[in-house]
Write an enzyme that holds these catalytic residues in place. Structure first.
Site, PDB file in Angstrom:
ATOM      1  N   ASP A   1       0.855  -1.185   0.000  1.00  0.00           N
ATOM      2  CA  ASP A   1       0.000   0.000   0.000  1.00  0.00           C
ATOM      3  C   ASP A   1       0.896   1.242   0.000  1.00  0.00           C
ATOM      4  O   ASP A   1       1.859   1.321   0.758  1.00  0.00           O
ATOM      5  CB  ASP A   1      -0.900  -0.004   1.247  1.00  0.00           C
TER       6      ASP A   1
ATOM      7  N   HIS B   1      -5.179  14.495  -9.027  1.00  0.00           N
ATOM      8  CA  HIS B   1      -5.311  13.104  -9.463  1.00  0.00           C
ATOM      9  C   HIS B   1      -4.376  12.759 -10.614  1.00  0.00           C
ATOM     10  O   HIS B   1      -3.991  11.594 -10.772  1.00  0.00           O
ATOM     11  CB  HIS B   1      -6.760  12.810  -9.846  1.00  0.00           C
TER      12      HIS B   1
ATOM     13  N   ASP C   1      -2.126   9.525 -10.512  1.00  0.00           N
ATOM     14  CA  ASP C   1      -2.070   8.500 -11.567  1.00  0.00           C
ATOM     15  C   ASP C   1      -0.630   8.229 -11.978  1.00  0.00           C
ATOM     16  O   ASP C   1      -0.237   7.083 -12.217  1.00  0.00           O
ATOM     17  CB  ASP C   1      -2.869   8.956 -12.793  1.00  0.00           C
TER      18      ASP C   1
ATOM     19  N   GLU D   1      -4.717   2.184  -4.378  1.00  0.00           N
ATOM     20  CA  GLU D   1      -3.260   2.272  -4.271  1.00  0.00           C
ATOM     21  C   GLU D   1      -2.642   1.004  -3.703  1.00  0.00           C
ATOM     22  O   GLU D   1      -1.498   1.014  -3.242  1.00  0.00           O
ATOM     23  CB  GLU D   1      -2.861   3.474  -3.404  1.00  0.00           C
TER      24      GLU D   1
END
Length: 296
Positions: free
Chosen positions: A174, A187, A191, A217
């Site tokens: 994670d 964002h 990405d 993620e």
């Protein structure tokens, strides 16, 4: 004069036999890999093809991250190019900002938060169907295996471990504080981090292993013939690779670390979810202990 709309890829146009299509026509297309209508195919012919939110664009993308007139694809006799039209969020080819860039078959084009794959060549239909198949087992954003492929692979390896008493380890990863990246940097940056991290880790993965995006993620690495200690060592190698890697997007460096939980096969486990649950519990311990670490 209004620009001509691009027909849907399923549209068929009949031409008189006396009319021949130009040699270059039908040899380029864009396929939506991520965002928008995934899998949609836009056929391109000679000329200029505008992309944007404007309803009169040739390729209309209804997304806030896309400018009204975002980019233009120029299909020529020998070369094809993409040109940014002063968009707010920029146009990227293979993760590199591009004001004007020559296109080659297989290039990934990012328009806002939508990713296209550009295909060109003689057998465009075969390439398209191959890409559609690839999309069924790969994540569109990161290009690593998706959850469907992960489930199939883990089911098979778990059954083999139960049948033959083989070692099996699963690493659940994670990205630490990923929400802050999205909230503070946007964002598009988030990405980029996901794609770049996937490439960093995937370069270390061996053929008999599987690396997949689990969701959001989170990523999973399945390690056949690997025991708990081997999983911990592997997890530490990956954790350090990520921590040492330079993540840089749009001129800004982004500190990125991961927490890793290691689950190992136990004969008492009855189904694949048991080993994933063990990795998830270990991941929780890694986070609780301060993140950027490996735990079992």
């Amino acid at each position: 004069m209004k620009p001509k709309k691009v027909p849907d890829s399923t549209t068929r146009v009949s031409l008189p036999q006396s009319v021949q299509m130009p040699e270059h026509a039908g040899k380029e297309c864009l396929i939506v890999l991520y965002g928008g209508s995934i899998g949609r195919k836009y056929d391109l012919g000679p000329g200029h093809w505008t992309i944007g939110r404007d309803p009169y664009a040739n390729i209309v993308l209804d997304a806030d991250s896309v400018s009204r007139a975002h980019a233009r694809v120029e299909i020529g006799g020998a070369e094809s190019w993409i040109v940014d039209l002063g968009s707010t969020n920029g146009t990227f080819v293979n993760d590199l900002g591009a004001e004007r860039a020559r296109l080659r078959s297989g290039d990934l084009i990012k328009i806002g938060d939508i990713i296209f794959k550009y295909l060109a060549g003689q057998d465009i239909e075969a390439a398209y169907h191959e890409e559609i198949y690839r999309m069924t087992i790969h994540d569109g954003l990161t290009s690593v295996a998706n959850k469907r492929h992960l489930d199939e692979f883990l089911d098979r390896e778990f059954a083999r471990s139960r049948r033959h008493g083989r070692d099996l380890a699963v690493l659940l990863m994670d990205i630490d504080h990923f929400k802050q990246v999205n909230d503070n940097l946007g964002h598009l940056t988030g990405d980029y981090v996901l794609r770049e991290l996937a490439q960093v880790i995937n370069a270390r993965v061996r053929r008999e292993e599987l690396f997949a995006r689990y969701g959001g993620e989170e990523f999973v690495l399945v390690l056949p013939e690997t025991d708990r200690e081997g999983g911990l060592r592997y997890g530490e190698i990956i954790r350090k690779m990520v921590a040492d890697h330079r993540f840089s997007f749009d001129g800004a460096d982004i500190p990125v670390t991961i927490s890793v939980g290691v689950g190992a096969f136990d004969p008492d486990m009855g189904r694949p979810n048991d080993i994933l649950r063990a990795a998830d519990e270990a991941l929780y311990r890694a986070k609780r202990a301060g993140r950027n670490r490996v735990s079992d």
